[in-house]
Design an enzyme around this catalytic site. Structure first.
Site, PDB file in Angstrom:
ATOM      1  N   LYS A 286       0.812  -1.229   0.000  1.00 12.63           N
ATOM      2  CA  LYS A 286       0.000   0.000   0.000  1.00 12.63           C
ATOM      3  C   LYS A 286       0.846   1.280   0.000  1.00 12.63           C
ATOM      4  O   LYS A 286       0.381   2.311  -0.472  1.00 12.63           O
ATOM      5  CB  LYS A 286      -0.957   0.005   1.192  1.00 12.63           C
ATOM      6  N   ASP A 322     -10.376   2.320   1.520  1.00 12.62           N
ATOM      7  CA  ASP A 322     -10.537   1.893   2.926  1.00 12.62           C
ATOM      8  C   ASP A 322     -11.139   3.047   3.724  1.00 12.62           C
ATOM      9  O   ASP A 322     -11.983   2.849   4.600  1.00 12.62           O
ATOM     10  CB  ASP A 322      -9.171   1.535   3.546  1.00 12.62           C
ATOM     11  N   ALA A 347      -2.381   0.924  15.602  1.00  9.20           N
ATOM     12  CA  ALA A 347      -1.808   2.088  14.918  1.00  9.20           C
ATOM     13  C   ALA A 347      -1.103   1.659  13.634  1.00  9.20           C
ATOM     14  O   ALA A 347      -0.134   2.263  13.210  1.00  9.20           O
ATOM     15  CB  ALA A 347      -0.837   2.811  15.855  1.00  9.20           C
TER      16      ALA A 347
HETATM   17  P1  NAP Z   1      -0.796  -3.755  10.301  1.00  5.88           P
HETATM   18  O1  NAP Z   1      -0.418  -2.516   9.580  1.00  5.88           O
HETATM   19  O2  NAP Z   1       0.158  -4.888  10.318  1.00  5.88           O
HETATM   20  O3  NAP Z   1      -1.139  -3.335  11.826  1.00  5.88           O
HETATM   21  C1  NAP Z   1      -1.407  -4.322  12.785  1.00  5.88           C
HETATM   22  C2  NAP Z   1      -1.822  -3.685  14.086  1.00  5.88           C
HETATM   23  O4  NAP Z   1      -2.161  -4.748  14.985  1.00  5.88           O
HETATM   24  C3  NAP Z   1      -0.720  -2.864  14.755  1.00  5.88           C
HETATM   25  O5  NAP Z   1      -1.291  -1.813  15.470  1.00  5.88           O
HETATM   26  C4  NAP Z   1      -0.106  -3.904  15.712  1.00  5.88           C
HETATM   27  O6  NAP Z   1       0.514  -3.324  16.834  1.00  5.88           O
HETATM   28  C5  NAP Z   1      -1.350  -4.626  16.156  1.00  5.88           C
HETATM   29  N1  NAP Z   1      -1.034  -5.963  16.662  1.00  5.88           N
HETATM   30  C6  NAP Z   1      -0.619  -7.025  15.928  1.00  5.88           C
HETATM   31  N2  NAP Z   1      -0.437  -8.086  16.733  1.00  5.88           N
HETATM   32  C7  NAP Z   1      -0.750  -7.678  17.996  1.00  5.88           C
HETATM   33  C8  NAP Z   1      -0.771  -8.330  19.261  1.00  5.88           C
HETATM   34  N3  NAP Z   1      -0.444  -9.610  19.386  1.00  5.88           N
HETATM   35  N4  NAP Z   1      -1.180  -7.613  20.329  1.00  5.88           N
HETATM   36  C9  NAP Z   1      -1.536  -6.309  20.202  1.00  5.88           C
HETATM   37  N5  NAP Z   1      -1.518  -5.646  19.046  1.00  5.88           N
HETATM   38  C10 NAP Z   1      -1.136  -6.322  17.937  1.00  5.88           C
HETATM   39  O7  NAP Z   1      -2.161  -4.363   9.730  1.00  5.88           O
HETATM   40  P2  NAP Z   1      -3.395  -3.550   9.092  1.00  5.88           P
HETATM   41  O8  NAP Z   1      -3.237  -3.485   7.618  1.00  5.88           O
HETATM   42  O9  NAP Z   1      -3.588  -2.297   9.859  1.00  5.88           O
HETATM   43  O10 NAP Z   1      -4.607  -4.572   9.346  1.00  5.88           O
HETATM   44  C11 NAP Z   1      -5.057  -4.814  10.655  1.00  5.88           C
HETATM   45  C12 NAP Z   1      -6.365  -5.602  10.630  1.00  5.88           C
HETATM   46  O11 NAP Z   1      -7.375  -4.867   9.962  1.00  5.88           O
HETATM   47  C13 NAP Z   1      -6.261  -6.933   9.895  1.00  5.88           C
HETATM   48  O12 NAP Z   1      -6.989  -7.896  10.618  1.00  5.88           O
HETATM   49  C14 NAP Z   1      -6.935  -6.657   8.571  1.00  5.88           C
HETATM   50  O13 NAP Z   1      -7.521  -7.826   8.001  1.00  5.88           O
HETATM   51  C15 NAP Z   1      -8.009  -5.677   8.994  1.00  5.88           C
HETATM   52  N6  NAP Z   1      -8.463  -4.826   7.878  1.00  5.88           N
HETATM   53  C16 NAP Z   1      -9.779  -4.889   7.540  1.00  5.88           C
HETATM   54  C17 NAP Z   1     -10.264  -4.122   6.522  1.00  5.88           C
HETATM   55  C18 NAP Z   1     -11.710  -4.217   6.164  1.00  5.88           C
HETATM   56  O14 NAP Z   1     -12.084  -3.785   5.049  1.00  5.88           O
HETATM   57  N7  NAP Z   1     -12.558  -4.726   7.041  1.00  5.88           N
HETATM   58  C19 NAP Z   1      -9.414  -3.250   5.814  1.00  5.88           C
HETATM   59  C20 NAP Z   1      -8.064  -3.178   6.200  1.00  5.88           C
HETATM   60  C21 NAP Z   1      -7.602  -3.978   7.242  1.00  5.88           C
HETATM   61  P3  NAP Z   1       2.071  -2.922  16.828  1.00  5.88           P
HETATM   62  O15 NAP Z   1       2.135  -1.554  16.209  1.00  5.88           O
HETATM   63  O16 NAP Z   1       2.468  -2.959  18.236  1.00  5.88           O
HETATM   64  O17 NAP Z   1       2.786  -3.941  15.991  1.00  5.88           O
END
Ligand code: NAP
Length: 484
Positions: A286, A322, A347
């Site tokens: 992205k 998004d 975040a």
């Molecule tokens: P990302 O950039 O990798 O961010 C992951 C986030 O989760 C970070 O804040 C991370 O914290 C936190 N995290 C991961 N493992 C953790 C743990 N064990 N304990 C606490 N915090 C944890 O991923 P993303 O792209 O933002 O996506 C995140 C989620 O949103 C995914 O499940 C994705 O499928 C979903 N999503 C859904 C849509 C939709 O259309 N519904 C669209 C986009 C994303 P740290 O900063 O500490 O690593």
């Protein structure tokens, strides 16, 4: 042609597959090497009764098959099957030339598919081998392994160099080869192979139902507009099920394909070569697409990431659906000031779109994240506040909690991102995870009486906006009628 590879280990199972899937297939490949019993008389009877034209294949282990006996035995078995069975094609390997078999095939009007396999790479002499086989009046079939998007690009160039060979089959095994299997008609391949649902005859094989009913790959022609999604991984994505049925429903000639991409720059060359009209972008690309875009929207600039790229005559334009997909289910609540204060858990990339969307709608935001520095950084950029993940007192007054972490996503479905927080019951809880549809966090919120917004709504919302950006048409399904 769509060819159903019969992967059953008995002829009974293969008869069942033909019964179930003959309306989706133009022909079948009987892989006799996969049969647990090599009863030639039964195979002959099977070939005579099959409802569809058949390819006879007996694949050796070294070519990715299961046949372990000697070449001599194999020659004898093929000899009898070719003489007595009913076959449209026989698949014989490039290094397995047996005059007797070729003669029977000629006499009985069975076309020879002359195949070669490379389970490791795309061989450097690919094109010359195909030329040599075609010069002998046989149908060349190359099943090679694409290890990256550059290999996939090389193979797509094959069509230009080999356009003069009318009947050929060039397949790429592995996940990088999936677009090639789907777009076989665009690449000049005589046919593509697919497996019965729930089985896979070769790495990267799709199932026949998806090929026929989701991708409609047998309908693709030179006028078909190609769209898709890039990511790594990407094959799990639900997006083809959002877009392809909608293209069909509104009656436009377009297809949406998953592209596994390890190198974004090469993909842009690939997209030019294939005349891709637009694509969705998922993790981890992205941000990586940004340098290749000629124009971006305000939201992409703010968020620093782009999930939709569309070709606009002279340049690629980047938008972030998004952002809008997230807003769509709660826009009335924000505009009606039912939601004025929000907590965002996480975040990461998704949180950036969420926080900017809320801030642009005058909602105050507190960000809680496992890594506090990331929460602090995002808060600084967006004019929000932040707190540590266990500081649940900081969110005691909020109207909306948006859960954007991956905690609770399948397979770890019992995990709760905020175990220390007790729901009041009047908050709106917005979960971004969509697999499972109901996370542990949502279940707990529901028990307390909170109203819920499931991740599927955002997923669909961002997909709807992508569809409208790609086509200029309204998305034809509602949340109740879409199936993905
Ligand atoms: P990302 O950039 O990798 O961010 C992951 C986030 O989760 C970070 O804040 C991370 O914290 C936190 N995290 C991961 N493992 C953790 C743990 N064990 N304990 C606490 N915090 C944890 O991923 P993303 O792209 O933002 O996506 C995140 C989620 O949103 C995914 O499940 C994705 O499928 C979903 N999503 C859904 C849509 C939709 O259309 N519904 C669209 C986009 C994303 P740290 O900063 O500490 O690593």
């Amino acid at each position: 042609m769509l060819c159903l590879t019969l992967t059953g280990n008995t002829l009974e199972k293969n008869t069942e597959y033909i019964e179930l899937y003959h309306t989706m297939s133009d022909l079948c490949e009987l892989r006799i090497d996969l049969l647990e019993q090599m009863n030639l008389q039964d195979i002959i009877a099977f070939s005579q009764q099959a409802q569809l034209p058949l390819i006879l294949t007996c694949r050796r282990e070294r070519d990715g098959g299961a046949y372990r006996r000697t070449d001599r035995t194999r020659t004898g078995q093929l000899n009898r099957l070719l003489r007595e069975g009913t076959w449209a094609y026989v698949d014989l390997e490039e290094d397995f030339r047996r005059g007797e078999l070729e003669q029977i095939a000629r006499e009985r009007n069975i076309r020879i598919i002359r195949s070669f396999h490379d389970m490791q790479r795309v061989p450097a002499d690919l094109f010359s081998r195909i030329e040599r086989i075609a010069a002998k009046g046989e149908i060349p079939k190359a099943a090679v392994t694409a290890l990256n998007i550059r290999d996939a690009l090389t193979l797509f160039s094959a069509e230009q160099q080999l356009a003069h060979i009318e009947k050929k089959i060039i397949l790429a095994m592995g996940d990088y080869g999936v677009p090639r299997r789907i777009l076989y008609r665009r690449t000049g391949s005589l046919l593509t192979y697919a497996s019965p649902p729930g089985t896979s005859a070769a790495p990267g094989h799709l199932d026949i139902e998806s090929m026929k009913h989701i991708y409609r790959s047998d309908q693709v022609n030179s006028q078909t507009n190609i769209y898709g999604i890039i990511g790594n991984p990407v094959l799990h994505t639900a997006s083809p099920r959002i877009h392809n049925p909608a293209f069909h429903k509104v009656g436009i000639n377009a297809i949406y394909v998953p592209f596994l991409v390890d190198d974004v720059r090469t993909f842009f060359t690939f997209a030019d070569r294939l005349s891709v009209k637009g694509f969705s972008v998922t993790v981890p690309h992205k941000q990586q697409v940004l340098p290749y875009l000629g124009r971006i929207t305000r939201e992409v600039k703010q968020i620093g990431s782009c999930n939709t790229v569309v070709w606009e005559r002279e340049y690629w334009k980047g938008i972030n659906t998004d952002y809008y997909g997230f807003l769509r289910p709660i826009l009335n609540l924000l505009d009606g000031e039912r939601i004025k204060r929000a907590a965002v858990i996480g975040a990461g990339g998704a949180a950036r779109a969420v926080v900017w969307a809320l801030r642009n709608h005058q909602c105050s935001v507190v960000i809680l994240n496992r890594t506090p520095q990331r929460a602090e950084e995002l808060a600084r950029q967006t004019g929000s506040s932040w707190a540590a993940l266990d500081d649940t007192a900081s969110i005691s007054q909020v109207d909306l909690i948006v859960q954007t972490t991956s905690v609770g996503m399948a397979p770890d479905t019992d995990a709760d991102p905020l175990p220390g927080y007790t729901f009041r019951g009047d908050e709106v809880v917005y979960e971004l995870i969509y697999t499972p549809e109901m996370t542990a966090f949502m279940k707990r919120a529901k028990l307390s009486g909170c109203s819920l917004v499931p991740g599927k709504q955002m997923l669909l919302g961002q997909g709807i906006m992508q569809f409208e950006t790609f086509t200029g048409l309204n998305y034809p399904f509602t949340e109740d009628t879409v199936v993905f």
